[in-house]
Scaffold this active site. Structure first.
Site, PDB file in Angstrom:
ATOM      1  N   ALA A  18       0.801  -1.224   0.000  1.00 37.17           N
ATOM      2  CA  ALA A  18       0.000   0.000   0.000  1.00 37.17           C
ATOM      3  C   ALA A  18       0.841   1.284   0.000  1.00 37.17           C
ATOM      4  O   ALA A  18       0.529   2.237  -0.724  1.00 37.17           O
ATOM      5  CB  ALA A  18      -0.939  -0.025   1.209  1.00 37.17           C
ATOM      6  N   GLY A  19       1.897   1.309   0.795  1.00 41.53           N
ATOM      7  CA  GLY A  19       2.727   2.519   0.864  1.00 41.53           C
ATOM      8  C   GLY A  19       3.485   2.743  -0.437  1.00 41.53           C
ATOM      9  O   GLY A  19       3.544   3.866  -0.960  1.00 41.53           O
ATOM     10  N   CYS A 126       1.825 -11.518   5.145  1.00 40.26           N
ATOM     11  CA  CYS A 126       2.060 -10.762   3.913  1.00 40.26           C
ATOM     12  C   CYS A 126       3.401 -10.024   3.983  1.00 40.26           C
ATOM     13  O   CYS A 126       4.311 -10.453   4.709  1.00 40.26           O
ATOM     14  CB  CYS A 126       0.913  -9.814   3.584  1.00 40.26           C
ATOM     15  N   ASP A 195      -3.935  -1.906   4.573  1.00 40.10           N
ATOM     16  CA  ASP A 195      -4.250  -1.248   3.296  1.00 40.10           C
ATOM     17  C   ASP A 195      -5.273  -0.147   3.493  1.00 40.10           C
ATOM     18  O   ASP A 195      -5.322   0.813   2.726  1.00 40.10           O
ATOM     19  CB  ASP A 195      -4.756  -2.277   2.280  1.00 40.10           C
ATOM     20  N   ASN A 205      -6.668  -5.563   5.492  1.00 41.48           N
ATOM     21  CA  ASN A 205      -5.300  -5.977   5.129  1.00 41.48           C
ATOM     22  C   ASN A 205      -5.392  -7.284   4.347  1.00 41.48           C
ATOM     23  O   ASN A 205      -6.482  -7.812   4.107  1.00 41.48           O
ATOM     24  CB  ASN A 205      -4.451  -6.127   6.403  1.00 41.48           C
ATOM     25  N   LYS A 206      -4.251  -7.798   3.950  1.00 42.67           N
ATOM     26  CA  LYS A 206      -4.187  -9.002   3.108  1.00 42.67           C
ATOM     27  C   LYS A 206      -5.091 -10.114   3.631  1.00 42.67           C
ATOM     28  O   LYS A 206      -5.151 -10.359   4.835  1.00 42.67           O
ATOM     29  CB  LYS A 206      -2.723  -9.482   3.056  1.00 42.67           C
TER      30      LYS A 206
END
Ligand SMILES: O=P(O)(O)OC[C@H]1O[C@H](OP(=O)(O)O)[C@H](O)[C@@H]1O
Length: 319
Positions: A18-19, A126, A195, A205-206
């Site tokens: 995401a970043g 992840c 995320d 998130n994942k």
């Protein structure tokens, strides 16, 4: 890299996390502006940049870091009085975002490391630069730590994670995703990235994160989420839901095998939602907060998001 190349690489996940997606999108916008011929008409420049922004925004729907980053860079460009000012603002905002995003990661890593006691065993899921940064910083501080890292089907981002951990000489155990509950008894705490974070403190998130958080909760182990403030989603205040990306089914099962199974449906959601009650702490560059303080982060650090929401309400009232 051209705007089209960046968009393609985000879709194909050559650029992922995401970043990183946010930083690469912003740097693509900055570079794209340089390729646009000067016309002297600020509205043409803004229109071209909005088209480029829309192309990036359409790549992946879940990580809110992408629309937040685009908004941070584009917001003041839209009100620029002339083309040169618009170009300068865009360049400055883009550079500022990239710099502050990296600084945020450094700060989160130090704060995250402070929450990893010497001698602890950490599970991660992840491949999160914020979560890994914290683990690596703990090791750099001389702490004796061990990591359990999951495989992360179907993209196997766990392999990137174990390579990084290995490069930092951190003892690591690599497990399949479904071993998380069995292995939880060996673990002291869970650290993951995010995320998107909603106003009620839920973390997107994942896929698989929520199962791990549930197991950790059952086993009374802490779950720490590491996330820059631009992973918070102010639009969830309005009730907007985070869209969970569904990727092609052949990432899960090859098409030729699926073709022979006409009664089998394949689903490939790539993110899930962990409710706030399974999260002990969210570590941001602004400090570590309990999940129910998500709104405070939105108000203090993404204030523009709230201003816009207010305008939407005002226009609704007028209608
Ligand atoms: O920003 P950082 O902390 O690096 O990563 C945050 C999250 O982004 C990733 O998504 P994907 O692999 O792009 O689908 C993972 O879900 C990871 O936890």
């Amino acid at each position: 890299m051209s705007i089209n190349d960046t968009a393609d690489k985000i879709i194909s996940m050559e650029i992922r996390g995401a970043g990183k997606i946010a930083r690469e999108a912003v740097s693509a916008l900055r570079d794209h502006a340089e390729t646009l011929p000067r016309t002297g008409d600020v509205s043409i420049f803004i229109r071209e940049m909005e088209l480029a922004a829309d192309l990036l925004l359409a790549t992946r729907p879940t990580a809110v870091s992408l629309p937040n980053a685009v908004q941070i860079v584009m917001r003041d460009v839209r009100s620029a009085s002339n083309e040169e000012a618009a170009r300068r603002i865009l360049r400055e905002k883009a550079n500022e975002f990239i710099w502050s995003s990296r600084t945020a990661l450094d700060r989160i890593s130090v704060m995250g490391a402070n929450h990893i006691p010497d001698g602890s065993v950490v599970m991660t899921h992840c491949n999160s630069s914020a979560a890994l940064g914290s683990i690596i910083e703990a090791k750099r501080q001389g702490k004796d730590i061990e990591v359990y890292a999951t495989e992360v089907r179907p993209w196997n981002q766990g392999r990137i994670t174990i390579k990084t951990l290995n490069d930092h000489e951190i003892p690591t155990t690599y497990i399949v995703d479904s071993a998380a509950r069995t292995m939880m008894k060996e673990v002291d705490l869970v650290i993951v990235g995010a995320d998107a974070i909603t106003v009620n403190g839920a973390v997107v998130n994942k896929i698989g994160t929520s199962q791990i958080a549930l197991c950790a909760h059952e086993a009374r182990k802490n779950v720490i989420v590491t996330a820059e403030t631009y992973k918070f989603a102010p639009r969830t205040i309005l009730g907007e839901r985070i869209q969970i990306e569904e990727r092609p089914t052949n990432e899960v099962l090859p098409d030729d095998i699926a073709a022979g199974l006409p009664f089998v449906r394949i689903k490939n959601p790539v993110f899930d939602v962990t409710p706030a009650e399974y999260i002990d702490l969210i570590i941001t560059e602004a400090g570590a907060i309990p999940p129910h303080l998500a709104f405070t982060i939105m108000r203090e650090y993404l204030g523009w998001g709230l201003g816009e929401l207010q305008n939407q309400f005002l226009s609704l009232e007028k209608d």
